[in-house]
Each structure stands twice: as C-alpha cells, then as structure tokens.
Design a protein around this motif. Sequence first.
Motif, PDB file in Angstrom:
ATOM      1  N   GLN A 175       0.859  -1.191   0.000  1.00 48.20           N
ATOM      2  CA  GLN A 175       0.000   0.000   0.000  1.00 48.20           C
ATOM      3  C   GLN A 175       0.898   1.246   0.000  1.00 48.20           C
ATOM      4  O   GLN A 175       2.077   1.160   0.351  1.00 48.20           O
ATOM      5  N   PRO A 176       0.358   2.434  -0.365  1.00 50.58           N
ATOM      6  CA  PRO A 176       1.171   3.661  -0.376  1.00 50.58           C
ATOM      7  C   PRO A 176       1.849   3.926   0.975  1.00 50.58           C
ATOM      8  O   PRO A 176       3.018   4.269   1.027  1.00 50.58           O
ATOM      9  N   GLY A 177       1.148   3.759   2.067  1.00 53.04           N
ATOM     10  CA  GLY A 177       1.759   3.889   3.384  1.00 53.04           C
ATOM     11  C   GLY A 177       1.662   2.552   4.088  1.00 53.04           C
ATOM     12  O   GLY A 177       1.081   2.456   5.163  1.00 53.04           O
TER      13      GLY A 177
ATOM     14  N   GLU B 260      -1.936  -5.453  -4.311  1.00 57.06           N
ATOM     15  CA  GLU B 260      -2.620  -4.402  -3.557  1.00 57.06           C
ATOM     16  C   GLU B 260      -3.583  -3.569  -4.409  1.00 57.06           C
ATOM     17  O   GLU B 260      -4.608  -3.093  -3.918  1.00 57.06           O
ATOM     18  N   GLY B 261      -3.219  -3.361  -5.677  1.00 61.28           N
ATOM     19  CA  GLY B 261      -4.114  -2.553  -6.513  1.00 61.28           C
ATOM     20  C   GLY B 261      -4.094  -1.076  -6.171  1.00 61.28           C
ATOM     21  O   GLY B 261      -5.024  -0.350  -6.505  1.00 61.28           O
TER      22      GLY B 261
ATOM     23  N   GLU C  23      -1.792 -11.897   9.744  1.00 60.51           N
ATOM     24  CA  GLU C  23      -3.252 -12.018   9.775  1.00 60.51           C
ATOM     25  C   GLU C  23      -3.953 -10.755   9.277  1.00 60.51           C
ATOM     26  O   GLU C  23      -5.008 -10.819   8.663  1.00 60.51           O
ATOM     27  N   GLN C  24      -3.366  -9.581   9.572  1.00 56.81           N
ATOM     28  CA  GLN C  24      -4.004  -8.291   9.247  1.00 56.81           C
ATOM     29  C   GLN C  24      -5.290  -8.106  10.040  1.00 56.81           C
ATOM     30  O   GLN C  24      -6.186  -7.372   9.615  1.00 56.81           O
TER      31      GLN C  24
ATOM     32  N   GLY D  67     -13.305   3.821   1.037  1.00 59.79           N
ATOM     33  CA  GLY D  67     -11.882   4.115   1.187  1.00 59.79           C
ATOM     34  C   GLY D  67     -11.422   5.280   0.340  1.00 59.79           C
ATOM     35  O   GLY D  67     -10.536   6.024   0.714  1.00 59.79           O
ATOM     36  N   ARG D  68     -12.070   5.432  -0.828  1.00 54.76           N
ATOM     37  CA  ARG D  68     -11.618   6.478  -1.757  1.00 54.76           C
ATOM     38  C   ARG D  68     -12.787   7.373  -2.114  1.00 54.76           C
ATOM     39  O   ARG D  68     -13.883   6.892  -2.415  1.00 54.76           O
TER      40      ARG D  68
ATOM     41  N   ARG E 256     -15.361   4.805  -3.909  1.00 59.40           N
ATOM     42  CA  ARG E 256     -15.117   3.377  -4.039  1.00 59.40           C
ATOM     43  C   ARG E 256     -15.548   2.702  -2.740  1.00 59.40           C
ATOM     44  O   ARG E 256     -15.126   3.102  -1.659  1.00 59.40           O
TER      45      ARG E 256
ATOM     46  N   ASP F  78     -15.839  -0.868  -0.503  1.00 58.72           N
ATOM     47  CA  ASP F  78     -15.281  -2.204  -0.268  1.00 58.72           C
ATOM     48  C   ASP F  78     -16.198  -2.886   0.739  1.00 58.72           C
ATOM     49  O   ASP F  78     -16.340  -2.435   1.870  1.00 58.72           O
TER      50      ASP F  78
ATOM     51  N   ALA G 147      -9.188 -10.635   4.951  1.00 61.38           N
ATOM     52  CA  ALA G 147      -8.606  -9.927   3.806  1.00 61.38           C
ATOM     53  C   ALA G 147      -8.547 -10.854   2.593  1.00 61.38           C
ATOM     54  O   ALA G 147      -8.525 -12.073   2.734  1.00 61.38           O
TER      55      ALA G 147
ATOM     56  N   SER H 203      -2.631  -3.478   9.899  1.00 62.46           N
ATOM     57  CA  SER H 203      -1.950  -3.684   8.628  1.00 62.46           C
ATOM     58  C   SER H 203      -2.308  -2.518   7.706  1.00 62.46           C
ATOM     59  O   SER H 203      -3.118  -1.670   8.071  1.00 62.46           O
ATOM     60  N   HIS H 204      -1.716  -2.487   6.520  1.00 59.04           N
ATOM     61  CA  HIS H 204      -1.898  -1.339   5.617  1.00 59.04           C
ATOM     62  C   HIS H 204      -1.580  -0.046   6.354  1.00 59.04           C
ATOM     63  O   HIS H 204      -2.256   0.962   6.192  1.00 59.04           O
TER      64      HIS H 204
END
Lengths: 426, 426
Positions: free
Chosen positions: A96-98, A138-139, A204-205, A277-278, A296, A298, A366, A391-392
């Motif tokens: 992910q970006p961060g 990740e996309g 696990e996230q 998220g977006r 977007r 999810d 996930a 995570s992320h």
Amino acid sequence: MGTAAASPEQGVWRIDAERLWSRLMALARIGATPGGGVDRQALSAEEIESWRTMIDWAVSAGLEPSTDAAGNLFIALPGADRNAPPVLAGSHLDSQPGGGRFDGVYGVLAALEVLTTLSEHGVRPQEDIVCVAWMNEEGSRFAPGMMGSEAFAGVRSLEAVRAVRDADGIAVADALDALHAAFPALRRRPLGFPVAAYLEAHIEQGPVLEAQECTIGVVTGIQGKKTFDIVIEGERGHAGTLAMADRRDALEAFTRIAAALYAEIGGHDDAVKFTIGRLQVEPNAPSVVPERVTMRIDLRHPDNAVLGYLGQRLAALCETFAAPCSVRVTALVDAPSNGFDPALQQAIARAAGSIEATHMPILSAAGHDARHMAPLCPSAMIFIPCRDGVSHAEHEWAEPAHVAAGANVLLNVLLPYAGAGEGETP
Amino acid sequence: MGTAAASPEQGVWRIDAERLWSRLMALARIGATPGGGVDRQALSAEEIESWRTMIDWAVSAGLEPSTDAAGNLFIALPGADRNAPPVLAGSHLDSQPGGGRFDGVYGVLAALEVLTTLSEHGVRPQEDIVCVAWMNEEGSRFAPGMMGSEAFAGVRSLEAVRAVRDADGIAVADALDALHAAFPALRRRPLGFPVAAYLEAHIEQGPVLEAQECTIGVVTGIQGKKTFDIVIEGERGHAGTLAMADRRDALEAFTRIAAALYAEIGGHDDAVKFTIGRLQVEPNAPSVVPERVTMRIDLRHPDNAVLGYLGQRLAALCETFAAPCSVRVTALVDAPSNGFDPALQQAIARAAGSIEATHMPILSAAGHDARHMAPLCPSAMIFIPCRDGVSHAEHEWAEPAHVAAGANVLLNVLLPYAGAGEGETP
C-alpha cells in the motif's frame, strides 16, 4: 536425491530465522517511508530493485529465477522431474502507499527461506518447489489488484490487465515491459502452467490470533468481497449566491447516502466489513457547490448469501437517498467467499504441532492471491499474528518469533513434496 | 477640458456596446475551456496574456497603464490634476478553474469601455479615472483570494501575500515577479494610494434580478462570510479485517459531522449559505479505512450576529459528532457584512433611470473586491442579471443588452467625475 544431506534438529526441520528476519528488514529499505513503513508500488522502480535483490539471493542459493507474461516472479528449487507440475508458495512484494514491512513480502521471503534451507541441505525434490511473487496484489497504483494471480488463473485476460492505467496515465503494458526489460536474461514460463499445490504465508491483518495468544492461524477460507464505484451527479454553483433550497449539492447527497450505508450495511451484523476508502469531489474548490462525488466501496462478508443481499441493498439505498442528485452504481470486484483444501489445513496444523506452536482455525478477512489459486489446485494459507491487528499502515509489526514459526510451518508442510519429513504429500 | 467634444445622444451618454461585447469574447478565448468556459488562474501565463491584450487596447485609446507591488493592473484616463485622488472602477481578470466568461472580467472591461468612450469624446476629467483589475480575486490557485485588493487596502501585508504557494509549490512572490518581468516598462504606483471613490460592475451570480426581470441591481452591501478548515483525525486500518466496532473511520465521522452541519447550519434560515466545497481523504486508497479527512467550509449570512452565532455552532457540532475521531477547526476568512455608500447607490439608481433600465436594490451574496475598498472611500456595485443565476461554471451567461446596460450605468455614474453629465459628484 530424496532426503537431505544435513539432518534436521531432533527430527524437525528449521529455517534460518536470523537470515529470514534480516532479509525482511533489507526489503523494507526498498521504498522505505519516513514513518517506518514501505511504499513499494507494483511495477515501480522500487519493485524492480526488490526483484534484483530477490534474484541475487536466489542465484547464490542455487535456485532458478523466471517470470511470465503477467510479471509474476518465480524462484524454483529444481526437482527430479522438471516437467511435473510444481508446488508453489509465495505472496506479493508490492505494498500500500503507506504500507508496512510484512504484508505480502513476508510470504515471499518465507517461501524463499524454505527453498534456501532445502537447497543448503542438498534436497532435490521430485517436482520443482517454486517461490512466487505475484504482480500487483494491492491494486494501489493499478486498480483493481491481484492482477498477477488473476492473469495466471485466467480470471482476467492479459490484455485487460495491460490496458489498466495508473493516476499518471501510465499503462500496465508499459510498466510491465519496463520490468521485463530490466531483466532480459530471465527465463519466461507460460502463463497459467499446471500447479500441484499452493501455499501462502501472511500476517493475519486482524486482531484474532494476537487476542487468542495463538502463533499459527490455519486459514479455513477467505471472506467474500464486492467492490463498487459510485458516482453522484449534482450541479455546481456559487457558494455565496445559490440558495440552499435551489442546490443539487453532490457532497450533501453523498452525506445522506453514506449515512444510510454506514448504518444499514455497516451495521448489518458483526461479520460485515463496509468501507468507503476512496472519495473524490469535483470541482473541489473552496467556494463552489460540488457537482460530482465519486467513491469506491469495499464490502466483505464470509456468508455469500448475506454478501449478495447487502450488495443489492447498497444499490437500493444509493437510489433512495440521492435526490435531488442522480447516482450511478457500478459493480467492480465480485469475489465470493471460498474454502481452502482440508488436507492442506490438516498438514498445517500437524506442522505447527511438530514445532510446538499453538494453532487455531481462522477465516481470512482480507483477500489474498490464494483466492485465485484455490480453484486450480489444493491451496491453503498460514497466518501469523500482527501487533494490534494493524496492517496497511506504516507501524504494521510482526514478532520475529512468529515470523520464524510461520516459515517453519511452511517448511514442514512442504517437506513431503521434497521427499523428506512426514513422508507423504498431504 | 471639462465636457466632451462629441455630444451624447439625446443628452444620455452611451458606451460602444458592440466593442464591449467583442472584447468580452476576445478575453474569453484566453484560457478558454473545451466546455465553453474559462480557466484563467491568477498570475498564470493566461493572465499575462490578458494583461497584454488590455494594455494594447488601453494604449490605443490614449489611456495610461500601470501596476503596483501587489500585481494589480491600473489603466488611467488622465485628469487635469494628476495628484488628486483618482476614481477607481473595475473588478478582476482571474477565473475559477471551470469558470465563465463574465465573472470579474465584465467589471474590468466595462470600466475600460467607459474610459475608452470618454477618451474618444475628448473628455479630460478633473482627477484621473482609473480602470483596475485586482490580482487574484478568486483564490483558486493561491488561497484565499482577494489578494490584490486586500494588499491594496492594507488588510493583508504584501509579505503574507507573497509567501502563499499554489498546489505545485510555486510562491506568489515568484509568479508575481514573473508577471512584472513580462511588462518591464510598466509604471509602478505606490500600494494603497488615496482613492476618491470605487465602483464595480459585476454579474449578480444569483437568480434574483432574472426572476424579477430587472436589468440593474443597485447593490446595498455584501453578505458576511466566514471560512473554516476542519481536520478530522481517525486511524487507518485494513478494510477487510478491521471490525466495524473497532474502527475510528475519519470519513464515517465526517458523514456524521456533515449531516449535522447541513441540517442545523444550512437549514438555519432562508438567508444562510453553507457549503463544503473542498474535501480531501487520506490515504484515499480503495481498501484502507480513512485516517484523515480535511475539509473547507464556506459560510455566509447578511446578518453579522447570525453569522457569528452560526460560526460558534459549527465548531460545537464538529466536536459533538467527531467521536471516536478527533477534530480540529481553524477559522480562516472572517469578513463581516458591509453596506455600500448611500449617495453612490442613489447615483446608480438615477443612472439606470436615465438609460431607461429597470433597477432594484439587491444584497450581494458573493464576496467582491469592493468589500475591501468600502472602508477606504465611497464605494458601490452595479449588478446585471446572469442566466439561471449560474456562476463559477462554464455555461455562465449574461445577455448582451444587460452587459451594455451595466456599462452605460457605470458611464453615467462616472460622468460627474469627468465634469460632464449630472454635473455634481455624488
């Protein structure tokens, strides 16, 4: 050759925990962020650098790197029968970006560590055992993700994947060609070659294993996921002059729609996960009434029937609360929940027992590339805990002992394929 | 010289309506957008080109261009006493990103047309009459706007203005120096020189005049405006794993806060204008629970007491609905409502009557540079209708007859300063 030259400690094989950890930290420096995390986007210069590092490690351990048309990286421990379908184990190198230092890269390095250990012990398996790093899980840069495993599994065509563009207008086609051009000597495997089994180790996230003080999660399956693009169209106007009663404010309509979605979809039961998220507002100017909002969504649920119902309600709620604006709902990802191979789950539980690690069954909340391998061959996943379930995020963290345990479980699950250990393929 | 060589038609002076319209359309080609609008940002190459066009027209009409340290453009019809405080009339040349062909530029070209007409008639006024184009009224590229008039009026220091940067990191200081460097021969006036009176013609940017079938709005004042930056801080997480109950989702908190603000602030009375024009979500990734939302609020009301009360309620509502996230409210613009000069309002009404145009008093819902001139000298504004009340949009439109009428009213209000027409300065 069959069994290894070097014998395992007290009958149990072990990977080199210090080497695995130091390699995790080495890859974390490629795309490192100031906040201690990682920003390593698919097909970026950082990913090319991480490939170079992986290939150096592979070659020095006598392993064979290769790739395919979808930009997946393979590293093989050669087997006696090179034509037999290999066993695959891996995950992804992009973040992910961060993002953090473990999501994805852990599964790839755990597999590489297993192959390196086997190679050092002189093991020559019957069929190839192959570490894989799938392209763009990740996309984040190119949406949606899981491109490499979807192209491999035939879920998405290579043409469709190559046509996707990032925010700068760069096509996957060009970024992928640049990746391959950076490694001109790399052998090409055919896309979607037959695979005997697939294993993926991952953090696990989520908070379950940590809360249960359990080291190994035997993943039973992956919860279903749907994603949607929603566009709300209103009319722009001057923030100082247009009367409130005369407005068709797309952001106000978003507020109504989102409040209904968070309440009814997000509050449906304890298992649902609902995320916006977006979000993009146009024209996004301080004194202009917004004319368009794009978002977007999810949506995830382990029960496919509930997931389907919530997807329908989601579209209906958007229609109900959009007025006086209009709304357009486009379904993108539609991945039902899936279960992993029972025999492989049992093998993971036995391997955890053999290294005296606690283990429990767990559903993956996930999505993972293993989702797309499961229909092709016996597949399973090994989870280890991550701190606070985070995570992320840049402060994503896994304990070194857990990192080693997950790789040791992977090693012991793969031993039967290597003709060592348990003696039978599960 | 006093009165003009050429005599007005039936005792009433008229500008050249065709020239004014063709110049409006000529400037609309500088920064023209595919949708028929204009994107001419402050201190951009497009603004430099529009200055060049303006200066060409000015010089060919015997008028004198100049500038000041804040990047305001002045075009003077020289008076007999060059040291007397001049009369100013104008507006701005910059536009919103997807703006129209009239907002701002109409007031500048109407003033230039008046000066050109007077110059052609050989009028030499007692004091200079000066057309002004204020730098960066819109605040789209460099925020907040009204930089030129605020620096001129001493509301903001030149240093503060020069330090502002655009989204690409370019400072006003550098863009302003580049503008001045493009016109090295242009005379510099001191910042904030004394002014005898200020007049600004503008499209209404609202629906009132059109609905009343009225040609000229005699602007009584400008409604008060407050702007706020609001930052909501939550915690990022994985969209597939983090349980809904454990989330601190900044976008969900925004939805609660915004719903309360739209209802209580936006629904307070018929006069309030409440807009969330700009919104930014971080990290704005499809499968990450948002950790931060930043928004800009634009709040206007003609009653300063109500405006103050709503500003306090706004901050309180943010606090009330932020949990489990945190919120930070920063007040930016705080411009109380102001009234224009009564004598100038009467002169505008008389001028409208002299050209047989319908007129009515109207409050300006939008902010204008005239806000900052009003404390310095007798000031007023002339509104003309715009179609459907639409502004800050590409399809913004004003009828040619209204465009001409507004400029003719401006001409007849300025005639006393030119020593012609009504005979007395209002």
